[in-house]
Design a protein around this motif. Sequence first.
Motif, mmCIF file in Angstrom:
data_model
loop_
_atom_site.group_PDB
_atom_site.id
_atom_site.type_symbol
_atom_site.label_atom_id
_atom_site.label_comp_id
_atom_site.label_asym_id
_atom_site.label_seq_id
_atom_site.Cartn_x
_atom_site.Cartn_y
_atom_site.Cartn_z
ATOM 1 N N ARG A 91 22.213 68.573 27.094
ATOM 2 C CA ARG A 91 21.620 67.996 25.889
ATOM 3 C C ARG A 91 22.222 66.625 25.609
ATOM 4 O O ARG A 91 23.395 66.380 25.904
ATOM 5 C CB ARG A 91 21.887 68.907 24.672
ATOM 6 C CG ARG A 91 21.318 70.315 24.802
ATOM 7 C CD ARG A 91 19.800 70.329 24.759
ATOM 8 N NE ARG A 91 19.253 71.685 24.821
ATOM 9 C CZ ARG A 91 18.836 72.292 25.946
ATOM 10 N NH1 ARG A 91 18.939 71.667 27.106
ATOM 11 N NH2 ARG A 91 18.336 73.507 25.916
ATOM 12 N N ASP A 92 21.420 65.756 25.011
ATOM 13 C CA ASP A 92 21.920 64.459 24.536
ATOM 14 C C ASP A 92 22.330 64.625 23.084
ATOM 15 O O ASP A 92 21.487 64.844 22.207
ATOM 16 C CB ASP A 92 20.826 63.392 24.691
ATOM 17 C CG ASP A 92 21.339 61.979 24.428
ATOM 18 O OD1 ASP A 92 22.296 61.831 23.631
ATOM 19 O OD2 ASP A 92 20.781 61.025 25.007
ATOM 20 N N LEU A 93 23.635 64.569 22.843
ATOM 21 C CA LEU A 93 24.151 64.755 21.478
ATOM 22 C C LEU A 93 24.118 63.453 20.681
ATOM 23 O O LEU A 93 24.592 63.408 19.551
ATOM 24 C CB LEU A 93 25.582 65.297 21.515
ATOM 25 C CG LEU A 93 25.798 66.619 22.274
ATOM 26 C CD1 LEU A 93 27.268 67.030 22.178
ATOM 27 C CD2 LEU A 93 24.898 67.728 21.733
ATOM 28 N N GLY A 94 23.576 62.403 21.282
ATOM 29 C CA GLY A 94 23.528 61.116 20.589
ATOM 30 C C GLY A 94 24.823 60.349 20.766
ATOM 31 O O GLY A 94 25.617 60.635 21.670
ATOM 32 N N ASP A 95 25.060 59.394 19.908
ATOM 33 C CA ASP A 95 26.261 58.578 20.014
ATOM 34 C C ASP A 95 27.346 59.082 19.072
ATOM 35 O O ASP A 95 27.059 59.592 17.988
ATOM 36 C CB ASP A 95 25.952 57.117 19.654
ATOM 37 C CG ASP A 95 25.207 56.408 20.780
ATOM 38 O OD1 ASP A 95 25.190 56.928 21.908
ATOM 39 O OD2 ASP A 95 24.662 55.325 20.508
ATOM 40 N N CYS A 96 28.574 58.935 19.519
ATOM 41 C CA CYS A 96 29.725 59.151 18.649
ATOM 42 C C CYS A 96 29.724 58.015 17.623
ATOM 43 O O CYS A 96 29.823 56.845 17.991
ATOM 44 C CB CYS A 96 30.982 59.117 19.511
ATOM 45 S SG CYS A 96 32.501 59.219 18.609
ATOM 46 N N TRP A 97 29.600 58.363 16.350
ATOM 47 C CA TRP A 97 29.583 57.313 15.315
ATOM 48 C C TRP A 97 30.956 56.663 15.201
ATOM 49 O O TRP A 97 31.964 57.361 15.134
ATOM 50 C CB TRP A 97 29.198 57.896 13.959
ATOM 51 C CG TRP A 97 27.884 58.598 13.947
ATOM 52 C CD1 TRP A 97 27.667 59.913 13.642
ATOM 53 C CD2 TRP A 97 26.593 58.035 14.236
ATOM 54 N NE1 TRP A 97 26.326 60.196 13.749
ATOM 55 C CE2 TRP A 97 25.645 59.078 14.104
ATOM 56 C CE3 TRP A 97 26.145 56.775 14.609
ATOM 57 C CZ2 TRP A 97 24.283 58.877 14.331
ATOM 58 C CZ3 TRP A 97 24.789 56.582 14.831
ATOM 59 C CH2 TRP A 97 23.882 57.619 14.686
ATOM 60 N N ILE A 98 30.961 55.349 15.182
ATOM 61 C CA ILE A 98 32.226 54.629 15.011
ATOM 62 C C ILE A 98 32.083 53.744 13.783
ATOM 63 O O ILE A 98 31.406 52.720 13.814
ATOM 64 C CB ILE A 98 32.574 53.834 16.275
ATOM 65 C CG1 ILE A 98 32.864 54.833 17.412
ATOM 66 C CG2 ILE A 98 33.799 52.946 16.033
ATOM 67 C CD1 ILE A 98 32.706 54.291 18.784
ATOM 68 N N ASP A 109 23.275 74.950 21.064
ATOM 69 C CA ASP A 109 22.142 74.839 21.990
ATOM 70 C C ASP A 109 22.536 74.100 23.273
ATOM 71 O O ASP A 109 21.684 73.773 24.082
ATOM 72 C CB ASP A 109 21.000 74.096 21.266
ATOM 73 C CG ASP A 109 19.757 73.967 22.132
ATOM 74 O OD1 ASP A 109 19.394 74.967 22.780
ATOM 75 O OD2 ASP A 109 19.175 72.874 22.181
ATOM 76 N N ALA A 110 23.829 73.840 23.473
ATOM 77 C CA ALA A 110 24.237 72.988 24.592
ATOM 78 C C ALA A 110 25.378 73.621 25.383
ATOM 79 O O ALA A 110 26.280 74.238 24.809
ATOM 80 C CB ALA A 110 24.670 71.619 24.080
ATOM 81 N N ASP A 111 25.319 73.493 26.710
ATOM 82 C CA ASP A 111 26.480 73.787 27.562
ATOM 83 C C ASP A 111 27.209 72.490 27.907
ATOM 84 O O ASP A 111 28.429 72.432 27.912
ATOM 85 C CB ASP A 111 26.036 74.450 28.873
ATOM 86 C CG ASP A 111 25.376 75.788 28.642
ATOM 87 O OD1 ASP A 111 25.949 76.605 27.902
ATOM 88 O OD2 ASP A 111 24.282 76.012 29.198
ATOM 89 N N ILE A 112 26.414 71.470 28.227
ATOM 90 C CA ILE A 112 26.963 70.149 28.523
ATOM 91 C C ILE A 112 26.384 69.182 27.493
ATOM 92 O O ILE A 112 25.164 69.099 27.328
ATOM 93 C CB ILE A 112 26.610 69.699 29.951
ATOM 94 C CG1 ILE A 112 27.308 70.613 30.973
ATOM 95 C CG2 ILE A 112 27.007 68.235 30.178
ATOM 96 C CD1 ILE A 112 26.938 70.324 32.417
ATOM 97 N N CYS A 132 16.857 64.351 28.678
ATOM 98 C CA CYS A 132 17.192 65.675 28.143
ATOM 99 C C CYS A 132 16.824 65.752 26.670
ATOM 100 O O CYS A 132 16.773 64.741 25.988
ATOM 101 C CB CYS A 132 18.699 65.917 28.270
ATOM 102 S SG CYS A 132 19.170 66.279 29.926
ATOM 103 N N PRO A 133 16.629 66.974 26.169
ATOM 104 C CA PRO A 133 16.396 67.106 24.736
ATOM 105 C C PRO A 133 17.572 66.545 23.934
ATOM 106 O O PRO A 133 18.731 66.752 24.294
ATOM 107 C CB PRO A 133 16.286 68.620 24.529
ATOM 108 C CG PRO A 133 15.962 69.174 25.873
ATOM 109 C CD PRO A 133 16.595 68.253 26.876
ATOM 110 N N ALA A 134 17.255 65.833 22.865
ATOM 111 C CA ALA A 134 18.293 65.370 21.939
ATOM 112 C C ALA A 134 18.507 66.448 20.897
ATOM 113 O O ALA A 134 17.545 67.029 20.394
ATOM 114 C CB ALA A 134 17.863 64.067 21.278
ATOM 115 N N THR A 135 19.759 66.745 20.616
ATOM 116 C CA THR A 135 20.043 67.739 19.576
ATOM 117 C C THR A 135 21.392 67.450 18.941
ATOM 118 O O THR A 135 22.253 66.817 19.552
ATOM 119 C CB THR A 135 20.043 69.174 20.161
ATOM 120 O OG1 THR A 135 20.234 70.107 19.095
ATOM 121 C CG2 THR A 135 21.168 69.373 21.163
ATOM 122 N N GLN A 136 21.555 67.895 17.711
ATOM 123 C CA GLN A 136 22.862 67.875 17.059
ATOM 124 C C GLN A 136 23.421 69.301 16.991
ATOM 125 O O GLN A 136 24.498 69.512 16.437
ATOM 126 C CB GLN A 136 22.732 67.328 15.627
ATOM 127 C CG GLN A 136 21.961 66.025 15.534
ATOM 128 C CD GLN A 136 22.827 64.822 15.818
ATOM 129 O OE1 GLN A 136 23.688 64.489 15.031
ATOM 130 N NE2 GLN A 136 22.604 64.177 16.954
#
Length: 323
Positions: free
Chosen positions: A89-96, A37-40, A29-33
């Motif tokens: 959309r791929d929102l990336g990783d949750c930063w920890i 632009d995202a439903d899921i 899927c498209p990566a986005t922040q």
Amino acid sequence: MIKKPAHYEEMNDPQARPRYMGIPTFFRCPATQDLNDADIGMVGVPYDGAVTNRNGTRHGPRAVRDLSSLMRRINAATGIQPFEAARVRDLGDCWIEFPFSVDKAHAEIAAFYKTVVAAGVMPLSVGGDHSVSLPILRAVAEKRPVGMIHIDAHCDTGDDYLGSRFHHGTPFSRAVEEGLLDPKRVIQIGIRGTTNDPDMWGFSLRSGMRVLGMDEFHDKGWRYAAEEARRVVGDGPVYLSYDIDSLDPAQAPGTGTPEAGGIQAIEAIRMLRSLRGLNFVGGDLVEVSPPYDVGDITALNGATILFEILCLLAETVQARKAR
Ligand code: MN
Ligand code: MN
């Protein structure tokens, strides 16, 4: 700018181009922040600081992203086309930033998800150890308790272990105490294995959860388990939490707390396909531990199950938009 492929239109479509090509986001899927632009929103939660046994699930999101690139666009069994039904959309990783403190890491995860949920984006996450479901629920269920379909070898409703009440064996007892889960609308499927205490999962029964253990699943089958799940959660908001250790270790060796005699991948997939039309508010796949995996089999089964969960959530999104 680098030129785009010019000979074949489908080369510009992430779900149509060759599956080995490109950066491996979830399902390509498209990566986005951009939350508008995202439903899921697919999110990786690379955290394994709360495990009681083998670690390694911090590497889970990358392995599942990689193997999820094998999935195509249509669910051949149900006909669902999740990427048409919803903007996935791929929102990336949750930063920890504070992995050495369970409390701080969980607070960071909750804050991340509150932003996602406030934007109206439905989260579908990949852990990480199962403790991450608690901070995710702190966001998803902030306004009202939700029901849950929880598939796992373990109830994860334990209590203090070596001085901590927050670890991957306790997310759902804490979630009930915090008012995030309505235990009467929770079903736990696939429970088995040995315990250290005859009352290790007593919280589940006392709080009113439906515990459908592995013996009952084995006797009555995936169809019955799905029917029970639908009956227990009803039509209220429901979260789906899938622990890969629910599968038989032969089909999911790459996990921290394997228990023999588990669910077969085909049973899990068919059970999930029988949960269409529920009022989903999010989901997760947790406990994939690539260092213990063999030939990517756990990541592949995990990615395949994740696709089934995505199909369920995408149909819910589509139905809400149509109203
Ligand atoms: Mn679990
Ligand atoms: Mn488990």
